[in-house]
Motif scaffolding. Structure first.
Motif, PDB file in Angstrom:
ATOM      1  N   ALA A   1      44.612  44.067  40.558  1.00  0.00           N
ATOM      2  CA  ALA A   1      43.456  44.941  40.312  1.00  0.00           C
ATOM      3  C   ALA A   1      42.795  44.613  38.970  1.00  0.00           C
ATOM      4  O   ALA A   1      41.576  44.643  38.850  1.00  0.00           O
ATOM      5  N   ALA A   2      43.609  44.284  37.976  1.00  0.00           N
ATOM      6  CA  ALA A   2      43.064  43.960  36.655  1.00  0.00           C
ATOM      7  C   ALA A   2      42.359  42.605  36.677  1.00  0.00           C
ATOM      8  O   ALA A   2      41.342  42.427  36.013  1.00  0.00           O
ATOM      9  N   ALA A   3      42.907  41.664  37.447  1.00  0.00           N
ATOM     10  CA  ALA A   3      42.340  40.306  37.552  1.00  0.00           C
ATOM     11  C   ALA A   3      41.978  39.743  36.189  1.00  0.00           C
ATOM     12  O   ALA A   3      40.931  39.142  36.014  1.00  0.00           O
ATOM     13  N   ALA A   4      42.868  39.970  35.241  1.00  0.00           N
ATOM     14  CA  ALA A   4      42.597  39.547  33.866  1.00  0.00           C
ATOM     15  C   ALA A   4      42.943  38.076  33.672  1.00  0.00           C
ATOM     16  O   ALA A   4      44.022  37.636  34.070  1.00  0.00           O
TER      17      ALA A   4
ATOM     18  N   GLU B   1      47.516  35.057  35.353  1.00  0.00           N
ATOM     19  CA  GLU B   1      47.803  34.349  36.595  1.00  0.00           C
ATOM     20  C   GLU B   1      49.280  33.971  36.748  1.00  0.00           C
ATOM     21  O   GLU B   1      49.857  34.169  37.820  1.00  0.00           O
ATOM     22  N   PRO B   2      49.922  33.419  35.697  1.00  0.00           N
ATOM     23  CA  PRO B   2      51.341  33.059  35.858  1.00  0.00           C
ATOM     24  C   PRO B   2      52.227  34.252  36.193  1.00  0.00           C
ATOM     25  O   PRO B   2      53.267  34.107  36.828  1.00  0.00           O
ATOM     26  N   GLN B   3      51.817  35.441  35.799  1.00  0.00           N
ATOM     27  CA  GLN B   3      52.588  36.649  36.085  1.00  0.00           C
ATOM     28  C   GLN B   3      52.695  36.879  37.591  1.00  0.00           C
ATOM     29  O   GLN B   3      53.709  37.379  38.077  1.00  0.00           O
ATOM     30  N   ILE B   4      51.669  36.507  38.336  1.00  0.00           N
ATOM     31  CA  ILE B   4      51.680  36.707  39.790  1.00  0.00           C
ATOM     32  C   ILE B   4      52.813  35.916  40.419  1.00  0.00           C
ATOM     33  O   ILE B   4      53.596  36.450  41.207  1.00  0.00           O
TER      34      ILE B   4
ATOM     35  N   TRP C   1      41.551  29.724  40.565  1.00  0.00           N
ATOM     36  CA  TRP C   1      42.220  31.001  40.845  1.00  0.00           C
ATOM     37  C   TRP C   1      41.314  31.891  41.675  1.00  0.00           C
ATOM     38  O   TRP C   1      40.114  31.988  41.417  1.00  0.00           O
ATOM     39  N   ASN C   2      41.896  32.575  42.672  1.00  0.00           N
ATOM     40  CA  ASN C   2      41.134  33.441  43.557  1.00  0.00           C
ATOM     41  C   ASN C   2      41.865  34.783  43.662  1.00  0.00           C
ATOM     42  O   ASN C   2      42.819  34.918  44.421  1.00  0.00           O
ATOM     43  N   TRP C   3      41.397  35.765  42.902  1.00  0.00           N
ATOM     44  CA  TRP C   3      42.057  37.070  42.882  1.00  0.00           C
ATOM     45  C   TRP C   3      42.011  37.794  44.227  1.00  0.00           C
ATOM     46  O   TRP C   3      42.984  38.475  44.581  1.00  0.00           O
ATOM     47  N   PRO C   4      40.942  37.701  45.011  1.00  0.00           N
ATOM     48  CA  PRO C   4      40.970  38.365  46.318  1.00  0.00           C
ATOM     49  C   PRO C   4      42.105  37.854  47.227  1.00  0.00           C
ATOM     50  O   PRO C   4      42.687  38.632  47.984  1.00  0.00           O
ATOM     51  N   THR C   5      42.432  36.574  47.126  1.00  0.00           N
ATOM     52  CA  THR C   5      43.547  36.030  47.902  1.00  0.00           C
ATOM     53  C   THR C   5      44.847  36.710  47.491  1.00  0.00           C
ATOM     54  O   THR C   5      45.664  37.076  48.341  1.00  0.00           O
ATOM     55  N   VAL C   6      45.020  36.903  46.208  1.00  0.00           N
ATOM     56  CA  VAL C   6      46.213  37.595  45.711  1.00  0.00           C
ATOM     57  C   VAL C   6      46.203  39.037  46.223  1.00  0.00           C
ATOM     58  O   VAL C   6      47.227  39.537  46.717  1.00  0.00           O
ATOM     59  N   GLY C   7      45.073  39.697  46.128  1.00  0.00           N
ATOM     60  CA  GLY C   7      44.969  41.092  46.568  1.00  0.00           C
ATOM     61  C   GLY C   7      45.311  41.271  48.035  1.00  0.00           C
ATOM     62  O   GLY C   7      46.002  42.221  48.407  1.00  0.00           O
ATOM     63  N   VAL C   8      44.852  40.356  48.870  1.00  0.00           N
ATOM     64  CA  VAL C   8      45.149  40.435  50.309  1.00  0.00           C
ATOM     65  C   VAL C   8      46.655  40.322  50.539  1.00  0.00           C
ATOM     66  O   VAL C   8      47.240  41.068  51.332  1.00  0.00           O
ATOM     67  N   HIS C   9      47.300  39.401  49.833  1.00  0.00           N
ATOM     68  CA  HIS C   9      48.748  39.241  49.988  1.00  0.00           C
ATOM     69  C   HIS C   9      49.498  40.497  49.539  1.00  0.00           C
ATOM     70  O   HIS C   9      50.414  40.963  50.219  1.00  0.00           O
ATOM     71  N   VAL C  10      49.091  41.026  48.411  1.00  0.00           N
ATOM     72  CA  VAL C  10      49.777  42.205  47.869  1.00  0.00           C
ATOM     73  C   VAL C  10      49.584  43.405  48.801  1.00  0.00           C
ATOM     74  O   VAL C  10      50.539  44.153  49.065  1.00  0.00           O
TER      75      VAL C  10
END
Length: 157
Positions: free
Chosen positions: A64-67, A71-74, A113-122
């Protein structure tokens, strides 16, 4: 003339106390040992699922922060989830976590980096966890969608 004396080598079998104990009848069967280990492991399931839920919450906050710079934290969080979930049959949750690790690694390596891709997975992992990590038509559809997103990430990277 000298006479040589020929001696024969003898081998002795020494039985250790462990070998004697193992030769005795009785004890536990492998099936019994496995069953008992699984029973002991199962006692920790609720605590582990609570830990997994907490990790998913951390992933949700990071996504949500997409700061920039987080990225490595993901990848770290997703791999931690896999390490924990791997002790239990979490089926589709494990698969979704593995997919997130894969796409996070690819995005980190490529720098795209693509934050929406991460969001969909989460979001998919949250839904799977909430549904009890059961494989069914819904989780099959979610995993199919994640595979599609991961394939797109591989193409873009």
């Amino acid at each position: 003339m000298s006479v040589e004396k020929v001696t024969e080598a003898r081998t002795l079998k020494i039985k250790t106390s462990l070998a004697r104990q193992m030769a005795q009848p009785g004890g536990r069967t492998i099936a019994d040992v496995e069953r008992r280990a699984n029973e002991r492991l199962e006692r920790h399931r609720d605590d582990v699922m609570t830990t997994i839920a907490g990790t998913i919450t951390e992933l949700e906050l990071a996504a949500a922060a997409a700061a920039p710079g987080t990225e490595p934290q993901i990848y770290t969080l997703a791999s931690s989830l896999l390490n924990t979930a791997g002790f239990f049959d979490t089926g589709p949750l494990y698969d979704a976590g593995y997919s997130l690790c894969d796409v996070a690694d690819r995005m980190q390596t490529s720098g795209a980096w693509n934050w929406p891709t991460v969001g969909v997975h989460v979001q998919a992992m949250r839904l799977i966890l909430t549904a009890g990590c059961k494989a069914d038509a819904t989780t099959d559809a979610l995993l199919l969608g994640l595979r599609s997103v991961a394939a797109k990430t591989r193409q873009d990277g």
